[in-house]
Design a protein around this motif. Structure first.
Motif, PDB file in Angstrom:
ATOM      1  N   TYR A  38       4.754   4.005  30.592  1.00 28.50           N
ATOM      2  CA  TYR A  38       5.042   3.959  29.150  1.00 28.50           C
ATOM      3  C   TYR A  38       3.931   3.190  28.442  1.00 28.50           C
ATOM      4  N   HIS A  39       3.550   3.699  27.277  1.00 27.41           N
ATOM      5  CA  HIS A  39       2.630   2.959  26.409  1.00 27.41           C
ATOM      6  C   HIS A  39       2.602   3.628  25.041  1.00 27.41           C
ATOM      7  N   ASP A  40       2.800   2.831  23.998  1.00 22.14           N
ATOM      8  CA  ASP A  40       2.626   3.276  22.620  1.00 22.14           C
ATOM      9  C   ASP A  40       3.371   4.592  22.339  1.00 22.14           C
ATOM     10  N   HIS A  41       4.680   4.588  22.590  1.00 25.01           N
ATOM     11  CA  HIS A  41       5.559   5.729  22.280  1.00 25.01           C
ATOM     12  C   HIS A  41       5.314   6.946  23.175  1.00 25.01           C
ATOM     13  N   ARG A  42       4.660   6.773  24.301  1.00 21.56           N
ATOM     14  CA  ARG A  42       4.396   7.910  25.193  1.00 21.56           C
ATOM     15  C   ARG A  42       4.906   7.590  26.593  1.00 21.56           C
ATOM     16  N   LEU A  43       5.524   8.583  27.211  1.00 21.60           N
ATOM     17  CA  LEU A  43       6.008   8.457  28.578  1.00 21.60           C
ATOM     18  C   LEU A  43       5.254   9.438  29.455  1.00 21.60           C
ATOM     19  N   LYS A  44       4.714   8.956  30.556  1.00 23.51           N
ATOM     20  CA  LYS A  44       3.926   9.785  31.464  1.00 23.51           C
ATOM     21  C   LYS A  44       4.440   9.655  32.899  1.00 23.51           C
ATOM     22  N   LEU A  45       3.929  10.538  33.753  1.00 27.48           N
ATOM     23  CA  LEU A  45       4.270  10.525  35.172  1.00 27.48           C
ATOM     24  C   LEU A  45       2.985  10.636  35.970  1.00 27.48           C
ATOM     25  N   LEU A  46       2.887   9.849  37.027  1.00 24.01           N
ATOM     26  CA  LEU A  46       1.697   9.876  37.873  1.00 24.01           C
ATOM     27  C   LEU A  46       1.853  10.958  38.936  1.00 24.01           C
ATOM     28  N   LEU A  47       0.899  11.884  38.977  1.00 25.91           N
ATOM     29  CA  LEU A  47       0.922  12.981  39.942  1.00 25.91           C
ATOM     30  C   LEU A  47      -0.375  12.987  40.749  1.00 25.91           C
ATOM     31  N   ALA A  48      -0.253  13.402  42.000  1.00 28.80           N
ATOM     32  CA  ALA A  48      -1.404  13.429  42.901  1.00 28.80           C
ATOM     33  C   ALA A  48      -1.632  14.847  43.419  1.00 28.80           C
ATOM     34  N   GLU A  49      -2.889  15.189  43.627  1.00 32.09           N
ATOM     35  CA  GLU A  49      -3.241  16.488  44.197  1.00 32.09           C
ATOM     36  C   GLU A  49      -3.530  16.300  45.678  1.00 32.09           C
ATOM     37  N   ILE A  50      -2.706  16.929  46.516  1.00 34.33           N
ATOM     38  CA  ILE A  50      -2.882  16.804  47.958  1.00 34.33           C
ATOM     39  C   ILE A  50      -4.107  17.590  48.386  1.00 34.33           C
ATOM     40  N   ASP A  51      -5.009  16.939  49.074  1.00 33.41           N
ATOM     41  CA  ASP A  51      -6.253  17.567  49.499  1.00 33.41           C
ATOM     42  C   ASP A  51      -5.955  18.769  50.386  1.00 33.41           C
ATOM     43  N   SER A  63      -6.982  13.788  43.920  1.00 32.45           N
ATOM     44  CA  SER A  63      -6.954  13.142  42.604  1.00 32.45           C
ATOM     45  C   SER A  63      -5.588  12.510  42.384  1.00 32.45           C
ATOM     46  N   CYS A  64      -5.522  11.631  41.402  1.00 36.54           N
ATOM     47  CA  CYS A  64      -4.262  10.962  41.042  1.00 36.54           C
ATOM     48  C   CYS A  64      -4.363  10.624  39.553  1.00 36.54           C
ATOM     49  N   GLU A  65      -3.530  11.299  38.724  1.00 35.66           N
ATOM     50  CA  GLU A  65      -3.680  11.178  37.278  1.00 35.66           C
ATOM     51  C   GLU A  65      -2.326  11.146  36.579  1.00 35.66           C
ATOM     52  N   TRP A  66      -2.332  10.622  35.341  1.00 36.19           N
ATOM     53  CA  TRP A  66      -1.132  10.569  34.512  1.00 36.19           C
ATOM     54  C   TRP A  66      -0.952  11.883  33.752  1.00 36.19           C
ATOM     55  N   TYR A  67       0.282  12.388  33.692  1.00 32.35           N
ATOM     56  CA  TYR A  67       0.630  13.603  32.948  1.00 32.35           C
ATOM     57  C   TYR A  67       1.763  13.279  31.977  1.00 32.35           C
ATOM     58  N   ASP A  68       1.652  13.807  30.755  1.00 29.05           N
ATOM     59  CA  ASP A  68       2.739  13.626  29.790  1.00 29.05           C
ATOM     60  C   ASP A  68       4.033  14.181  30.363  1.00 29.05           C
ATOM     61  N   LEU A  78      -0.028  19.934  42.905  1.00 25.27           N
ATOM     62  CA  LEU A  78       0.304  18.553  42.567  1.00 25.27           C
ATOM     63  C   LEU A  78       1.646  18.162  43.150  1.00 25.27           C
ATOM     64  N   SER A  79       1.789  16.881  43.430  1.00 22.15           N
ATOM     65  CA  SER A  79       3.039  16.359  43.960  1.00 22.15           C
ATOM     66  C   SER A  79       3.209  14.919  43.499  1.00 22.15           C
ATOM     67  N   LEU A  80       4.391  14.380  43.750  1.00 19.71           N
ATOM     68  CA  LEU A  80       4.580  12.946  43.561  1.00 19.71           C
ATOM     69  C   LEU A  80       3.793  12.201  44.634  1.00 19.71           C
ATOM     70  N   PRO A  81       3.235  11.047  44.307  1.00 20.03           N
ATOM     71  CA  PRO A  81       2.574  10.242  45.341  1.00 20.03           C
ATOM     72  C   PRO A  81       3.606   9.810  46.384  1.00 20.03           C
ATOM     73  N   GLY A  82       3.212   9.854  47.629  1.00 21.67           N
ATOM     74  CA  GLY A  82       4.156   9.473  48.677  1.00 21.67           C
ATOM     75  C   GLY A  82       3.451   9.042  49.944  1.00 21.67           C
ATOM     76  N   VAL A 103       3.217   2.524  45.906  1.00 19.99           N
ATOM     77  CA  VAL A 103       3.072   2.400  44.454  1.00 19.99           C
ATOM     78  C   VAL A 103       1.855   1.547  44.104  1.00 19.99           C
ATOM     79  N   GLU A 104       1.667   0.470  44.816  1.00 15.76           N
ATOM     80  CA  GLU A 104       0.508  -0.396  44.548  1.00 15.76           C
ATOM     81  C   GLU A 104      -0.797   0.330  44.866  1.00 15.76           C
ATOM     82  N   GLU A 105      -0.827   1.073  45.978  1.00 16.58           N
ATOM     83  CA  GLU A 105      -2.046   1.797  46.346  1.00 16.58           C
ATOM     84  C   GLU A 105      -2.430   2.837  45.298  1.00 16.58           C
ATOM     85  N   ARG A 106      -1.448   3.485  44.701  1.00 14.81           N
ATOM     86  CA  ARG A 106      -1.744   4.547  43.733  1.00 14.81           C
ATOM     87  C   ARG A 106      -2.046   3.996  42.344  1.00 14.81           C
TER      88      ARG A 106
END
Length: 258
Positions: free
Chosen positions: A31-44, A145-150, A49-53, A70-73
């Motif tokens: 969350y930041h400044d009225h926006r909610l995002k989700l962290l997604l990772a691309e499995i090599d 990769s590991c990036e935030w998505y709306d 894309l998937s949830l980090p695990g 969670v800390e690693e990602r």
């Protein structure tokens, strides 16, 4: 050992150091400044894309493994973290949708077909939440990769991870009323507008700007400080802070803040 060598060794020998057939997948919300995002990772290698695990080390508890993942990602220690559901459907991994012959041509995946990773796996779902502007997403050795998505632009995910996201978000919204989630998204001192924005954004619905913060103040969940924040000409709202003792008690009693 470089990242590719580490990944190849994990495919072959990971069961020696990690518990097989039980994974952890983390829905990390930001969350930041009225926006909610989700962290997604691309499995090599899987082009999706998937949830980090990850898997639980034999020396860890499940909570410790989730905290590590969670800390690693995110590169942030001590994030708010909750286990919300276990997923164990027999076809959840959808191995039939993965072209293993094609993958086997990639050197790092040459032993994947016979790997311990190809058996049925139960996944323990956790969700975490942080201020995404403070994070530095890191892919790690399994991800490209590991990036935030709306939150309203989540694509089709691998495995059963869209269902995981749906249930994690439902749980986050329900627990917003009786878990100290908002405390983790606000500074020590905040304005009524800021706390209102957190709840409104996460719940994805309009909350009465007059009644919502007044109710929190009336219940004693937040304390008005004798300080103001100067945000412009003739605009200096009072600052508030959480009354952590009363807030915790209200959460235990299930006080509804909507």
């Amino acid at each position: 050992m470089n990242a590719l060598e580490e990944f190849e060794d994990f495919i072959v020998n990971g069961y020696k150091t990690h518990i097989p057939h039980v994974a952890i997948d983390c829905a990390i919300f930001g969350y930041h400044d009225h926006r909610l995002k989700l962290l997604l990772a691309e499995i090599d290698g899987l082009n999706g894309l998937s949830l980090p695990g990850g898997y639980i080390k034999r020396t860890e508890t499940m909570d410790e493994a989730a905290s590590r993942i969670v800390e690693e990602r995110t590169s942030i220690k001590g994030l708010y973290l909750q286990q919300y559901k276990t997923f164990g459907g027999p076809d959840r991994a959808k191995f039939n949708e993965i072209d293993l012959d094609r993958l086997a041509k990639v050197p790092v995946f040459k032993n994947l077909k016979s790997s311990w990773l190809m058996d049925q796996t139960i996944s323990v779902g956790y969700y975490a939440i942080t201020d995404f502007s403070l994070s530095k997403p890191q892919p790690g050795f399994m991800y490209r990769s590991c990036e935030w998505y709306d939150i309203d632009k989540i694509p089709s995910l691998l495995f059963d991870h869209n269902q995981m996201v749906k249930e994690a978000l439902q749980t986050l919204r329900a627990q917003l009323y009786y878990q100290p989630i908002a405390q983790n998204l606000l500074p020590e001192k905040f304005t009524l507008t800021e706390i209102h924005a957190v709840y409104e954004t996460i719940l994805d619905k309009k909350l009465d700007i007059r009644n919502f913060p007044k109710k929190m103040a009336f219940l004693g969940l937040i304390t008005k400080l004798n300080e103001k924040r100067n945000i412009g000409p003739h605009r200096a709202p009072f600052l508030y802070t959480f009354n952590k003792k009363k807030y915790k008690r209200a959460l235990e009693l299930g006080v509804t803040l909507s």
